[in-house]
Motif scaffolding. Structure first.
Motif, PDB file in Angstrom:
ATOM      1  N   ASP A  10       0.858  -1.211   0.062  1.00  0.00           N
ATOM      2  CA  ASP A  10       0.037  -0.166   0.087  1.00  0.00           C
ATOM      3  C   ASP A  10       0.931   1.268   0.021  1.00  0.00           C
ATOM      4  N   TYR A  11       1.154   1.965  -1.162  1.00  0.00           N
ATOM      5  CA  TYR A  11       1.672   3.110  -1.179  1.00  0.00           C
ATOM      6  C   TYR A  11       0.691   4.387  -1.185  1.00  0.00           C
ATOM      7  N   TYR A  12      -0.334   4.211  -1.037  1.00  0.00           N
ATOM      8  CA  TYR A  12      -1.151   5.372  -0.810  1.00  0.00           C
ATOM      9  C   TYR A  12      -0.996   6.179   0.677  1.00  0.00           C
ATOM     10  N   TRP A  13      -1.129   5.566   1.564  1.00  0.00           N
ATOM     11  CA  TRP A  13      -1.089   5.909   2.818  1.00  0.00           C
ATOM     12  C   TRP A  13       0.406   6.315   3.428  1.00  0.00           C
ATOM     13  N   GLU A  14       1.327   5.716   3.087  1.00  0.00           N
ATOM     14  CA  GLU A  14       2.790   5.539   3.198  1.00  0.00           C
ATOM     15  C   GLU A  14       2.953   5.621   4.928  1.00  0.00           C
ATOM     16  N   GLU A  68      -2.441   1.702  -5.180  1.00  0.00           N
ATOM     17  CA  GLU A  68      -1.122   2.623  -5.946  1.00  0.00           C
ATOM     18  C   GLU A  68       0.223   1.924  -5.703  1.00  0.00           C
ATOM     19  N   ALA A  69       0.276   0.521  -5.851  1.00  0.00           N
ATOM     20  CA  ALA A  69       1.583  -0.022  -5.852  1.00  0.00           C
ATOM     21  C   ALA A  69       1.611  -1.186  -7.180  1.00  0.00           C
ATOM     22  N   HIS A  70       0.965  -0.891  -7.979  1.00  0.00           N
ATOM     23  CA  HIS A  70       0.785  -2.028  -9.255  1.00  0.00           C
ATOM     24  C   HIS A  70       1.974  -2.440  -9.688  1.00  0.00           C
ATOM     25  N   ALA A  71       3.143  -1.758 -10.019  1.00  0.00           N
ATOM     26  CA  ALA A  71       4.327  -2.200 -10.435  1.00  0.00           C
ATOM     27  C   ALA A  71       4.848  -3.339  -9.640  1.00  0.00           C
ATOM     28  N   ASP A  72       4.986  -2.780  -8.327  1.00  0.00           N
ATOM     29  CA  ASP A  72       5.885  -3.601  -7.326  1.00  0.00           C
ATOM     30  C   ASP A  72       5.112  -4.981  -6.983  1.00  0.00           C
TER      31      ASP A  72
END
Length: 271
Positions: free
Chosen positions: A99-103, A134-138
């Protein structure tokens, strides 16, 4: 003939259900939702999910640590998840992912926990429920390596047709198409009912029905026309109706196929 549906992803341990949890489960059954999977996001909710699955017929559990709920990863935590996963009411490891949205949690810590829990799933032979925001590639790179690893191919998952599901899928068609070359499913929730979700509508219309699951993610992602209210598993019916419209298929076909796919994915019997 009444519809039979499955809510493949909900959070019945959430405190917003504390006042009426038995009634929520009863309303789901009355709506034709014959089975539902309540999802762990940390160790405590994983334990609670197993307890609910033991207490209510038709309720099953997934156990795992959500990327936003990671503390210090320790061998004892993974050992307890492994012990919980041995319970026959536990049908998956999840939800896990990135999860790269909330950081809230540094990416390297998320990545290490994701990989560790994928390895756990391979060891115990339970499919994975993947969180991706928001972490599709990884997420795709990690799953790509996991699916194609020699050790994984020889794991306890090797006899299963499906190894995982991308829950509440939010990627594009190219991402969906790659995931469908793996032993993976795609799951959709309330956003497929949103009037302004045109890109999602176009995506769902291009997907094969036999690779889809339905979910609510309750108490979140409440479908139209109840947006703004607490979501609950009975409302997976609205998700099924939207999917049927988008796919141009009868609702009965969507219900029957997604229920059959869920049965195979979660490896429960037809009783």
């Amino acid at each position: 003939m009444a519809l039979e549906l499955v809510d493949s992803h909900c959070h019945l341990t959430w405190n917003s259900f504390d006042a009426d949890r038995p009634e929520v489960i009863a309303r789901a059954a009355a709506a034709g939702v014959t089975r539902l999977v309540t999802i762990g996001t940390d160790l405590e909710s994983s334990r609670q999910s197993v307890a609910l699955a033991r207490a209510y017929p038709g309720v099953y559990a997934a156990v795992g640590i959500h990327p936003n709920d990671l503390g210090e990863q320790t061998p004892s935590l993974l050992a307890e998840l492994s012990a919980l996963a041995a319970d026959p009411h536990v049908v998956a490891i999840g939800e896990i992912g990135l999860d790269y949205y909330w950081e809230r949690v540094p990416h390297p810590i998320q990545q290490a926990a994701f990989e560790a829990q994928l390895a756990l799933a391979a060891a115990v032979g339970k499919p994975v429920i993947i969180h991706d925001r928001e972490a599709h590639a990884d997420v795709m790179a990690t799953l790509r390596a996991w699916v194609h690893a020699d050790a994984t191919r020889q794991s306890a998952l090797a006899g299963r047709r499906f190894w995982g599901v991308l829950h509440s899928f939010s990627g594009d068609l190219a991402m969906a198409q790659e995931a469908l070359t793996w032993p993976f499913l795609l799951s959709f929730a309330g956003p497929v009912t949103f009037k302004n979700a045109q890109a999602l509508h176009a995506l769902v219309a291009q997907l094969p029905l036999d690779r889809l699951l339905l979910e609510t993610d309750a108490p979140f992602l409440t479908p139209h026309p109840q947006r703004g209210q607490r979501n609950e598993p009975a409302r997976v019916v609205l998700v099924a109706e939207a999917a049927a419209r988008l796919l141009g298929r009868p609702l009965a076909d969507v219900a029957a196929q997604t229920t059959a796919t869920a049965r195979e994915f979660f490896a429960w019997n037809s009783s």
